[in-house]
Scaffold this motif. Structure first.
Motif, short mmCIF file in Angstrom:
data_model
loop_
_atom_site.label_atom_id
_atom_site.label_comp_id
_atom_site.label_asym_id
_atom_site.label_seq_id
_atom_site.Cartn_x
_atom_site.Cartn_y
_atom_site.Cartn_z
N TYR A 1 0.94 -1.48 0.19
CA TYR A 1 0.19 0.08 -0.16
C TYR A 1 1.13 1.20 -0.04
CZ TYR A 1 -2.50 3.96 2.20
OH TYR A 1 -3.20 4.88 2.62
N VAL A 2 1.63 1.54 0.95
CA VAL A 2 2.83 2.09 0.45
C VAL A 2 3.74 2.63 -0.76
CG1 VAL A 2 5.17 3.13 1.98
CG2 VAL A 2 3.28 2.05 3.29
N CYS A 3 3.70 2.01 -1.16
CA CYS A 3 3.64 2.18 -2.66
C CYS A 3 3.23 2.95 -3.65
CB CYS A 3 4.41 1.11 -3.70
SG CYS A 3 5.38 -0.34 -2.57
N GLY A 4 2.24 3.67 -2.85
CA GLY A 4 1.32 4.58 -3.61
C GLY A 4 1.76 5.83 -3.41
N GLU A 5 2.57 5.90 -2.59
CA GLU A 5 3.08 7.44 -2.03
C GLU A 5 4.57 7.55 -2.83
OE1 GLU A 5 6.20 9.96 -0.19
OE2 GLU A 5 6.78 8.19 -0.86
N GLY A 6 4.70 8.64 -3.64
CA GLY A 6 5.49 8.87 -4.76
C GLY A 6 7.01 8.44 -4.52
N PHE A 7 7.86 8.54 -3.83
CA PHE A 7 8.88 8.27 -3.57
C PHE A 7 9.13 6.96 -3.56
CE2 PHE A 7 10.54 12.37 -1.74
CZ PHE A 7 11.34 12.91 -2.74
N ALA A 8 8.36 5.99 -2.15
CA ALA A 8 7.84 4.68 -2.24
C ALA A 8 7.87 4.14 -4.20
CB ALA A 8 6.85 4.04 -1.55
#
Length: 416
Positions: A170-177
């Protein structure tokens, strides 16, 4: 105000992966117009439409495109289309990918043209593996028609696009992740500044943009930016794709005008099933506010959501009825955040571990007054998290405690 067909016009009426059918319906005319009038005019058209990012941040898209072009760096820069739709209750991007894949691709190319990018990826969540071959097929068709690759439409504009499968985080929806994931690393956020637009994928300027946002870009370029302004209300023009789920008769994806009330959107989805009474609604995804149904005769706009300290977020609406326990529902929300925390920062990693234990006790009605005090303390501490996952997570926990305090008190076995 109610359900409309602006972005989703003709969706479901033809083979969505037949590029010739898409072109017959005006497909890629928006790209042609963008290139003919130049990136400055195109960016200005997007700005005049007053389009705000549909991925949750609500940032003005015209401004975002201009900043992407202005970012200092060499000629190599990227566009990432965020299709990492990993939030419970959110599935509108899947609908757009299945029913309007060529519009998504057209919007990506237009955004890349405005941003001066030459390489792009559609970052699709791992759980959508069943769609990967279809998306790759669609990309190939766009190449074959000459809308991707070298010297697009004899303009000198070069752009390469590919699909990248996420790792189920789920965190990979954050740009840097997302950038870290594409680079082959563990998908974890980076500290800011610098920001993604300045130093994103491979440390190059990177534009991260949502599936729905690029769908609107393609639609407004095909039909004119003025068409967006025909929908919605003065302070919030346009339409929104909404995922409606929970205790409604007809869960699904609906396109509605901004300004219709939340209660009316639930009616559009058929109302509450089994003739039950509505109890609460979570707005904007797993990190959205949880509000009693009776408070939701408010306009579905960015400003309207502020009346209940909420936001549009991902465009999700999850409905609970009279039989649903807020504590049980919130416990499921916490299970999700506990599982999806990347573990990089202490507030999110340790806060979620402690919060999960407290919620488990609340669910069993074994909580104590100390648990209740720690619940408030830990939720506030999550605001110090590194990325938006932990910082926005506090919203459902604060709102649930605010509106349904009696259920929290009912989850206690007594004082220590």
């Amino acid at each position: 105000m109610g359900q409309v067909k602006y972005i989703s016009k003709d969706y479901g009426t033809y083979d969505a992966f037949n590029i010739d059918e898409y072109i017959k319906r005006g497909g890629f005319s928006g790209l042609k117009k963008a290139i003919e009038q130049g990136y400055e005019k195109t960016t200005d058209d997007v700005a005049k439409s007053r389009l705000q990012g549909r991925g949750g941040a609500n940032y003005p898209t015209g401004k975002k495109l201009a900043q992407a072009r202005e970012a200092v760096g060499d000629e190599e820069r990227y566009v990432l289309c965020n299709a990492d739709e990993g939030e419970p209750g959110t599935f509108k991007d899947k609908y757009l990918l299945k029913n309007g894949i060529y519009k998504v691709i057209e919007g990506i190319i237009i955004a890349a043209y405005c941003a001066g990018a030459n390489t792009g990826h559609i970052y699709v969540r791992e759980e959508y593996t069943f769609m990967h071959k279809d998306i790759e097929y669609a990309i190939k068709q766009v190449y074959d028609k000459g809308f991707l690759g070298k010297d697009i439409l004899s303009s000198g504009f070069n752009f390469e696009l590919s699909l990248f499968s996420g790792g189920g985080s789920y965190v990979c929806g954050e740009g840097f992740a997302m950038c870290e994931s594409i680079e082959g690393k563990s998908g974890r956020p980076r500290s800011k500044p610098p920001y993604v637009k300045q130093c994103g994928l491979h440390s190059k300027p990177t534009l991260v943009i949502n599936v729905e946002t690029v769908s609107v870009i393609a639609t407004l370029m095909q039909n004119g930016y003025e068409t967006v302004l025909k929908y919605g209300v003065e302070d919030c023009p346009g339409t929104k794709m909404i995922s409606v789920s929970g205790k409604v008769k007809n869960p699904g994806v609906y396109e509605v005008e901004f300004g219709t009330t939340v209660q009316n959107i639930i009616k559009i989805a058929g109302g509450i099933r089994n003739d039950k009474q509505p109890k609460f609604v979570q707005l904007g995804g797993a990190s959205g506010t949880i509000v009693p149904y009776e408070k939701l005769n408010i306009p579905y706009t960015y400003s309207g959501m502020k009346q209940v300290k909420g936001s549009i977020g991902s465009g999700a609406i999850v409905v609970g009825d009279e039989d649903d326990s807020v504590i049980d529902y919130l416990s499921v929300v916490e299970d999700f955040f506990y599982h999806e925390s990347c573990g990089k920062c202490v507030p999110c990693r340790e806060g979620n571990r402690q919060l999960k234990m407290i919620m488990d006790r609340f669910k069993k009605k074994e909580g104590t007054l100390k648990d209740l005090k720690n619940y408030v303390r830990i939720v506030n501490a999550l605001d110090a998290s590194l990325c938006g996952s932990g910082r926005t997570q506090i919203t459902p926990f604060i709102s649930a405690y605010t509106y349904f305090s009696d259920e929290f008190k009912g989850a206690l076995k007594g004082e220590e």
